[in-house]
Design a protein around this motif. Sequence first.
Motif, PDB file in Angstrom:
ATOM      1  N   GLY A 600     -20.743 -15.727  -6.384  1.00 18.46           N
ATOM      2  CA  GLY A 600     -20.775 -14.390  -6.948  1.00 18.46           C
ATOM      3  C   GLY A 600     -21.012 -13.292  -5.945  1.00 18.46           C
ATOM      4  N   ILE A 601     -21.099 -13.629  -4.652  1.00 23.25           N
ATOM      5  CA  ILE A 601     -21.434 -12.612  -3.659  1.00 23.25           C
ATOM      6  C   ILE A 601     -20.291 -12.327  -2.696  1.00 23.25           C
ATOM      7  N   GLU A 602     -19.431 -13.289  -2.469  1.00 21.86           N
ATOM      8  CA  GLU A 602     -18.302 -13.064  -1.566  1.00 21.86           C
ATOM      9  C   GLU A 602     -17.038 -13.434  -2.317  1.00 21.86           C
ATOM     10  N   LYS A 603     -16.434 -12.439  -2.951  1.00 21.30           N
ATOM     11  CA  LYS A 603     -15.309 -12.680  -3.844  1.00 21.30           C
ATOM     12  C   LYS A 603     -13.969 -12.333  -3.216  1.00 21.30           C
ATOM     13  N   ARG A 604     -13.981 -11.928  -1.966  1.00 19.34           N
ATOM     14  CA  ARG A 604     -12.752 -11.444  -1.347  1.00 19.34           C
ATOM     15  C   ARG A 604     -12.117 -12.530  -0.485  1.00 19.34           C
ATOM     16  N   ARG A 605     -10.819 -12.739  -0.691  1.00 19.01           N
ATOM     17  CA  ARG A 605     -10.076 -13.706   0.108  1.00 19.01           C
ATOM     18  C   ARG A 605      -8.854 -13.033   0.723  1.00 19.01           C
ATOM     19  N   TRP A 606      -8.613 -13.298   1.986  1.00 14.90           N
ATOM     20  CA  TRP A 606      -7.473 -12.699   2.671  1.00 14.90           C
ATOM     21  C   TRP A 606      -6.176 -13.366   2.219  1.00 14.90           C
ATOM     22  N   VAL A 607      -5.160 -12.539   1.974  1.00 10.00           N
ATOM     23  CA  VAL A 607      -3.818 -13.024   1.651  1.00 10.00           C
ATOM     24  C   VAL A 607      -2.825 -12.297   2.553  1.00 10.00           C
ATOM     25  N   LEU A 608      -1.632 -12.873   2.671  1.00  4.32           N
ATOM     26  CA  LEU A 608      -0.607 -12.370   3.583  1.00  4.32           C
ATOM     27  C   LEU A 608       0.562 -11.804   2.796  1.00  4.32           C
ATOM     28  N   ALA A 609       1.134 -10.734   3.302  1.00  3.63           N
ATOM     29  CA  ALA A 609       2.294 -10.124   2.649  1.00  3.63           C
ATOM     30  C   ALA A 609       3.448 -11.124   2.579  1.00  3.63           C
ATOM     31  N   ASP A 610       4.109 -11.170   1.421  1.00  5.39           N
ATOM     32  CA  ASP A 610       5.260 -12.052   1.252  1.00  5.39           C
ATOM     33  C   ASP A 610       6.536 -11.273   0.935  1.00  5.39           C
ATOM     34  N   ASN A 611       6.442  -9.937   0.995  1.00  7.86           N
ATOM     35  CA  ASN A 611       7.574  -9.048   0.729  1.00  7.86           C
ATOM     36  C   ASN A 611       8.067  -9.166  -0.713  1.00  7.86           C
ATOM     37  N   ASN A 612       7.179  -9.680  -1.601  1.00 10.37           N
ATOM     38  CA  ASN A 612       7.554  -9.836  -2.996  1.00 10.37           C
ATOM     39  C   ASN A 612       6.383  -9.384  -3.883  1.00 10.37           C
ATOM     40  N   LYS A 613       5.569 -10.347  -4.315  1.00  6.68           N
ATOM     41  CA  LYS A 613       4.410  -9.997  -5.137  1.00  6.68           C
ATOM     42  C   LYS A 613       3.315  -9.324  -4.319  1.00  6.68           C
ATOM     43  N   THR A 614       3.295  -9.631  -3.028  1.00 10.04           N
ATOM     44  CA  THR A 614       2.342  -8.984  -2.124  1.00 10.04           C
ATOM     45  C   THR A 614       3.145  -8.288  -1.036  1.00 10.04           C
ATOM     46  N   PRO A 615       3.486  -7.029  -1.212  1.00 10.97           N
ATOM     47  CA  PRO A 615       4.343  -6.334  -0.240  1.00 10.97           C
ATOM     48  C   PRO A 615       3.555  -5.898   0.995  1.00 10.97           C
ATOM     49  N   ILE A 616       4.296  -5.469   2.007  1.00  8.89           N
ATOM     50  CA  ILE A 616       3.681  -4.828   3.165  1.00  8.89           C
ATOM     51  C   ILE A 616       3.124  -3.478   2.715  1.00  8.89           C
ATOM     52  N   ILE A 617       1.868  -3.221   3.012  1.00  8.83           N
ATOM     53  CA  ILE A 617       1.260  -1.938   2.645  1.00  8.83           C
ATOM     54  C   ILE A 617       1.682  -0.894   3.680  1.00  8.83           C
ATOM     55  N   LYS A 618       2.119   0.257   3.204  1.00  4.25           N
ATOM     56  CA  LYS A 618       2.559   1.327   4.098  1.00  4.25           C
ATOM     57  C   LYS A 618       1.853   2.628   3.733  1.00  4.25           C
ATOM     58  N   SER A 619       1.540   3.406   4.757  1.00  4.30           N
ATOM     59  CA  SER A 619       0.837   4.667   4.516  1.00  4.30           C
ATOM     60  C   SER A 619       1.508   5.807   5.254  1.00  4.30           C
ATOM     61  N   LYS A 620       1.349   6.998   4.683  1.00  2.84           N
ATOM     62  CA  LYS A 620       1.743   8.250   5.322  1.00  2.84           C
ATOM     63  C   LYS A 620       0.554   9.186   5.222  1.00  2.84           C
ATOM     64  N   GLN A 621       0.181   9.787   6.336  1.00  6.55           N
ATOM     65  CA  GLN A 621      -1.002  10.637   6.331  1.00  6.55           C
ATOM     66  C   GLN A 621      -0.778  11.854   7.212  1.00  6.55           C
ATOM     67  N   ALA A 622      -1.288  12.990   6.756  1.00 11.41           N
ATOM     68  CA  ALA A 622      -1.223  14.220   7.546  1.00 11.41           C
ATOM     69  C   ALA A 622      -2.530  14.979   7.368  1.00 11.41           C
ATOM     70  N   SER A 623      -2.949  15.652   8.421  1.00  9.29           N
ATOM     71  CA  SER A 623      -4.163  16.470   8.335  1.00  9.29           C
ATOM     72  C   SER A 623      -3.999  17.697   9.221  1.00  9.29           C
ATOM     73  N   PHE A 624      -4.620  18.780   8.792  1.00  9.66           N
ATOM     74  CA  PHE A 624      -4.569  20.025   9.556  1.00  9.66           C
ATOM     75  C   PHE A 624      -5.919  20.709   9.406  1.00  9.66           C
ATOM     76  N   GLY A 625      -6.416  21.258  10.511  1.00 10.34           N
ATOM     77  CA  GLY A 625      -7.725  21.885  10.428  1.00 10.34           C
ATOM     78  C   GLY A 625      -8.006  22.827  11.569  1.00 10.34           C
ATOM     79  N   THR A 626      -9.181  23.407  11.483  1.00 12.14           N
ATOM     80  CA  THR A 626      -9.648  24.300  12.527  1.00 12.14           C
ATOM     81  C   THR A 626     -11.066  23.910  12.915  1.00 12.14           C
ATOM     82  N   GLU A 627     -11.418  24.309  14.130  1.00 13.86           N
ATOM     83  CA  GLU A 627     -12.719  23.919  14.658  1.00 13.86           C
ATOM     84  C   GLU A 627     -13.282  25.058  15.501  1.00 13.86           C
ATOM     85  N   TYR A 628     -14.590  25.227  15.408  1.00 16.49           N
ATOM     86  CA  TYR A 628     -15.282  26.209  16.230  1.00 16.49           C
ATOM     87  C   TYR A 628     -16.404  25.506  16.975  1.00 16.49           C
TER      88      TYR A 628
END
Length: 842
Positions: A600-628
């Motif tokens: 009940g404490i470690e419920k996470r198991r690693w799985v590998l992408a199969d391009n079907n039920k488990t696809p490759i995860i893809k991300s798009k990210q953008a950020s814009f800011g100012t700093e002083y």
Amino acid sequence: MISKKITFLVLFIFSLAVKAQDNTVKTLLKDVLVEIEKKHQVTFTYSDKDLENIYIVKPNSDLSLTETISYLKSVTPFNLKVLDNRFITISYLEKKISICGKIIDSNTSEPLVLATILINNTSKGTSSDNNGEFNLGSVPANAEITISYVGYQSITLPAKNLFTNNSCKEIYLDDLMEKLPEVIIPTLLTTGLQKNIDGSIVLNTKKFGILPGLIEPDILKTIKVLPGVESINESVSNINVRGGTNDQNLMLWDGIKMYHTSHFFGLISAYNPYLTQKATVTKNGTSTKFSDGVSSTISMQTTNNISDVISGGAGFNLLSADAFIQIPITKKLGLHASVRRSITDFLDTPTYDKYFSRSFQENSIASNKENEASTDFYFYDYSFKILYDINQHHLLRANLINIQNSLDYTEEYTSGSTTIEENSLLKQENIGANISWNAKWTSSFSTEFSAFISDYKINSSDFNKETDQFQTQFNNVLETEIKFTTNHLLSDAITLTNGAVFNEIGVANKTTVNAPTYSKSVKEVLLKSALFSEIELHKNNTYARFGLRANYFHDFNKFIVEPRINVRQKLRNGFFLKLAGEFKNQTTTQKIDFQDNFLGIEKRRWVLADNNKTPIIKSKQASFGTEYSKNNLQIDIVGFYKFVEGITVANQGFYNNVQTLNSIGDYTVKGVEFLVNKKSEKISTWISYTFSENNYDFTEFTPNTFPSSLDIIHSFSSALNYNLNNNIKFSLGAILRSGTPYTKPVEGNETIQDGNRIIVNYDTPNQDRLQNFFRVNTSLSYNFNLSKKLKSTARVGFTNITNRKNVVNTYYIVDENNTDKTKRIDTYSLPFTPNLSFRIDF
């Protein structure tokens, strides 16, 4: 297959290393004298200080004692006087010695004309002639000489090392290839936290000051103070960067990808911070050298230089004890090692009791305390690093790290007249190793070759005597990678980086149950390769990095191209504009198991992408800011947008009607991060605030858009660090954030029949929220010296000093006494928890 290639390349590298060594080996004069004493039965008398750092080529072993003494006179600035047949004194020929040399470019071997040679603490000096040569004449025997040349790294040498009894010595200078300083904020929030020009945050563990609640520079706990970095269940194994899940963080330790990050089931980091020199956190605009980790990259690096003297340290806290050491075996060979082990299996402490209850509150270990039960729990980690400098331009490094957690739980209880015993086992381990070869071929061109292997395993078994059921689960990830990188300095301001990488990942999952009989075993392997290129500009007030990474997945015959950008422009009066963007992908993710296994404490198991039920995860990210940044005042505002596709229901941790469905979706996060940090000589205070909206989109659900389980709309933190003096430091801080979403059962119809089972009838997903999370932490640090060489630090920290009961997770189960009703199960964060540490460093 890859393992064989790595083995071949390792052997090839070391063969090059052997060939690259100088044929003329010099030995410390003191060591040579010891050998002569043994051979000729004589005793040398001398001042240790006079012979410091004097190296010579060993005399021929065929020489007589008289010939040996003559040889030593010819190659050293000393007079050797035989007092009788046994004792020989060594002293300077004069109080002053004559020195000369030739200054040479270490890359081109060309002489450097008009190099400056100065005798330290005097006004006497000279410069090199057209042949790079100089002659200073007579100088004090104990003097030090500094040699400098514009565009080259200056060096300081003892005058005795330039003694010219034979011929003038050649002195090689390296190009000064340093670009403008990359660290633009040397102290962010506390000493040891720095900000790089590309926006990444660096934790320098050796310079770590103090943060609320922390008693050591725990790498993963420390980064949680940064805006946009949260942990919904306060666990370092569940760090959420800009709304991402924990498995979307790329964890690297000296270039090795790590799949296990914590001890004590997420409550402390698994990486010893005292041998880990620095950790760099990148949320966006990542270099193309890195793949995976669609939410962040956390790269930890150990010390990479061979120390001049033996150094190290040891310490303990109320959970574990550790030690590390750095040993210079020779001038070219060094060894670094660290080890840490829990003390909780033989010493019960208040901290351990709090951590134990926090970790096991959701399972039978916590709920059956009244029964006769025994728990054998421990963790450890160790690491080794071998450093070999072939010469000043070719460096070899090899690393090994092992992280392990082990739990053996046995419970006895009485059912009627029968005594029942249940036993559960859990073992987690991550072993990693790598080798790297850094080579500087010219002043403007260098290369790096590296290869790593990472092996993660989790084994668990759970025996229930009452049902006579025995379950086992096994999860294994084996990853190997070879990478080759080139760096070309096109000008003082422009660097071009290119590289290639080949990677193989294998993931195995196995589950067995004896009653009813069930067995499932899955093993998948994925080959992928990539080419990457980026150009970096750093000139005057402008920094820019543009890159492109092309990934090819051999098993899927699929290409993914990822552009990256990172720009920072200084305006005027301390203002900056910054823009970052990236496309990234990852092929491994964690599946969350909701059954009562893994204790009940470690419920996470690693799985590998199969391009079907488990696809490759893809991300798009953008950020814009100012700093002083001016006059010790730092103000930072960043707006960000992140879109991640390819997530599955199984890796999002749902507790509702959709948790058993097989569906693929995406999530979108939009938000703003705000930080104000004001520093003075004794005080550093800051306020940070993050606003974000994080929503799922699963087209097969109704509704198809709903709040993410990691949606924290508002997150506010503030702290005050006060340095009473150079030795005493105090820190106080508070965290206030919105409660995370959860799903309630349908009111009036809380359970439904599902085949032969009665299950919870959940309402619309994630429409309710937990109470706000609030916690106040404090720490105190005291530095003192036990002696000139022994430095000590004592720290005490208190987590949740108000003892507030913060609910970090909620779900429902069917009430056994009334199956028409449900029971709410709450998981709480740490209560008031003290901890202390004591360290000695030398």
